[in-house]
Scaffold this motif. Sequence first.
Motif, PDB file in Angstrom:
ATOM      1  N   UNK A 232      -6.752  -2.565 -30.902  1.00 55.43           N
ATOM      2  CA  UNK A 232      -7.926  -1.918 -30.292  1.00 55.43           C
ATOM      3  C   UNK A 232      -8.049  -2.332 -28.822  1.00 55.43           C
ATOM      4  N   UNK A 233      -7.910  -3.638 -28.555  1.00 53.78           N
ATOM      5  CA  UNK A 233      -8.038  -4.129 -27.175  1.00 53.78           C
ATOM      6  C   UNK A 233      -6.940  -3.565 -26.274  1.00 53.78           C
ATOM      7  N   UNK A 234      -5.733  -3.509 -26.812  1.00 52.68           N
ATOM      8  CA  UNK A 234      -4.602  -2.990 -26.020  1.00 52.68           C
ATOM      9  C   UNK A 234      -4.861  -1.541 -25.625  1.00 52.68           C
ATOM     10  N   UNK A 235      -5.319  -0.744 -26.597  1.00 54.45           N
ATOM     11  CA  UNK A 235      -5.556   0.688 -26.320  1.00 54.45           C
ATOM     12  C   UNK A 235      -6.691   0.850 -25.299  1.00 54.45           C
ATOM     13  N   UNK A 236      -7.765   0.083 -25.471  1.00 54.78           N
ATOM     14  CA  UNK A 236      -8.888   0.187 -24.514  1.00 54.78           C
ATOM     15  C   UNK A 236      -8.415  -0.209 -23.115  1.00 54.78           C
ATOM     16  N   UNK A 237      -7.664  -1.323 -23.032  1.00 56.18           N
ATOM     17  CA  UNK A 237      -7.163  -1.776 -21.726  1.00 56.18           C
ATOM     18  C   UNK A 237      -6.269  -0.716 -21.084  1.00 56.18           C
ATOM     19  N   UNK A 238      -5.394  -0.120 -21.903  1.00 54.77           N
ATOM     20  CA  UNK A 238      -4.467   0.896 -21.364  1.00 54.77           C
ATOM     21  C   UNK A 238      -5.236   2.138 -20.905  1.00 54.77           C
ATOM     22  N   UNK A 239      -6.250   2.543 -21.668  1.00 60.32           N
ATOM     23  CA  UNK A 239      -7.024   3.737 -21.263  1.00 60.32           C
ATOM     24  C   UNK A 239      -7.758   3.466 -19.948  1.00 60.32           C
ATOM     25  N   UNK A 240      -8.379   2.300 -19.848  1.00 65.82           N
ATOM     26  CA  UNK A 240      -9.089   1.962 -18.601  1.00 65.82           C
ATOM     27  C   UNK A 240      -8.106   1.914 -17.431  1.00 65.82           C
ATOM     28  N   UNK A 241      -6.941   1.307 -17.672  1.00 64.87           N
ATOM     29  CA  UNK A 241      -5.909   1.252 -16.625  1.00 64.87           C
ATOM     30  C   UNK A 241      -5.439   2.647 -16.240  1.00 64.87           C
ATOM     31  N   UNK A 242      -5.280   3.514 -17.249  1.00 61.11           N
ATOM     32  CA  UNK A 242      -4.854   4.885 -16.985  1.00 61.11           C
ATOM     33  C   UNK A 242      -5.873   5.655 -16.161  1.00 61.11           C
ATOM     34  N   UNK A 243      -7.151   5.345 -16.358  1.00 61.80           N
ATOM     35  CA  UNK A 243      -8.200   6.028 -15.588  1.00 61.80           C
ATOM     36  C   UNK A 243      -8.190   5.593 -14.123  1.00 61.80           C
ATOM     37  N   UNK A 244      -8.110   4.265 -13.900  1.00 66.31           N
ATOM     38  CA  UNK A 244      -8.174   3.800 -12.507  1.00 66.31           C
ATOM     39  C   UNK A 244      -6.833   3.947 -11.774  1.00 66.31           C
ATOM     40  N   UNK A 245      -5.793   4.289 -12.532  1.00 62.13           N
ATOM     41  CA  UNK A 245      -4.489   4.529 -11.919  1.00 62.13           C
ATOM     42  C   UNK A 245      -4.603   5.623 -10.846  1.00 62.13           C
ATOM     43  N   UNK A 246      -5.479   6.603 -11.102  1.00 62.61           N
ATOM     44  CA  UNK A 246      -5.657   7.716 -10.158  1.00 62.61           C
ATOM     45  C   UNK A 246      -6.128   7.179  -8.796  1.00 62.61           C
ATOM     46  N   UNK A 247      -7.129   6.313  -8.825  1.00 60.36           N
ATOM     47  CA  UNK A 247      -7.617   5.716  -7.565  1.00 60.36           C
ATOM     48  C   UNK A 247      -6.549   4.852  -6.919  1.00 60.36           C
ATOM     49  N   UNK A 248      -5.843   4.083  -7.763  1.00 61.94           N
ATOM     50  CA  UNK A 248      -4.782   3.211  -7.258  1.00 61.94           C
ATOM     51  C   UNK A 248      -3.726   4.033  -6.507  1.00 61.94           C
ATOM     52  N   UNK A 249      -3.340   5.184  -7.089  1.00 67.55           N
ATOM     53  CA  UNK A 249      -2.249   5.986  -6.518  1.00 67.55           C
ATOM     54  C   UNK A 249      -2.568   6.434  -5.097  1.00 67.55           C
TER      55      UNK A 249
END
Lengths: 119, 161
Positions: B62-79
């Motif tokens: 559960x934690x891994x999936x939540x972390x990955x989803x949050x990372x995937x969301x902010x990846x847009x800003x990072x890019x």
Amino acid sequence: MRSMARVFPVFGVAYVLSYALFFVAQDRALFSHNALFAYYPALGEFDWDLLKAPLAKTGPVMLWYGWIANSVIVGAVAAGIALLLPAGRSAKLWSVLVWAAPILSFLVLCYFERLWFIR
Amino acid sequence: MFSDNVAIFLLITHGIVAVFTLGALTHQVISLTWAPKGAGQAGFVTSLRAVRAAHYTNAIIVLYVITAILGGLIYVNYRIEVRQFYLDQYKMYKSNGLFEMKEHLIAMGLGLLPAYWYYWKQELKPEIAKVRTVLSAYLAFAVWFSFLVGHWLNNIQGFGK
């Protein structure tokens, strides 16, 4: 769920190997665009194909989400095929492949990403 | 893209959930590879080594999936904010390369989670023990590497600067 769970290792192996293959194919320019979809963060747009406009107008393109979607599809197809086959015979093989595949994929990705570190 | 305030909130949440994830995975890997032999004195280190690894499985997923989803969301800003306007401008290729490895490790880890669950829910047999250890070690490596690279990049150029 229990009977379906036996094909989870098949999903994992197909997913991990195909993820590396899609990346390598893109890196080697084997296909002009191999992700299921592309995302343009500056435009806030998902597109099935790369936009023809120059990057100066569209901003950067992100293929990562599309590669994950590709690998989910490949993994699901492989798991679906495995579900049709009798259980038990290949369990030992998958229990080896499921840890060997991510190590192999990681090494392949390291090799292709090395250019970032030797420029 | 998210506004700066939302991106920073998501980034901090992403970091906190990542700490929980790497804590759980580290406990699991330590108990697998360095389990205490016999009934020793129950000190801090022995307790750390003696945790019931299987009990961490669902929480890790559960934690891994939540972390990955949050990372995937902010990846847009990072890019845009970090990579395009900073790392690419200053030709910081090594930092770009480290982030590329981070995204590959996490993406592959996501695909391995169903198999990870499957082997941890099975009755323990000698051939299963090795698979459990390698999958847990892979996930632990992926999360530790990504956590450290994320910190490194945030120190170079965070959101909202």
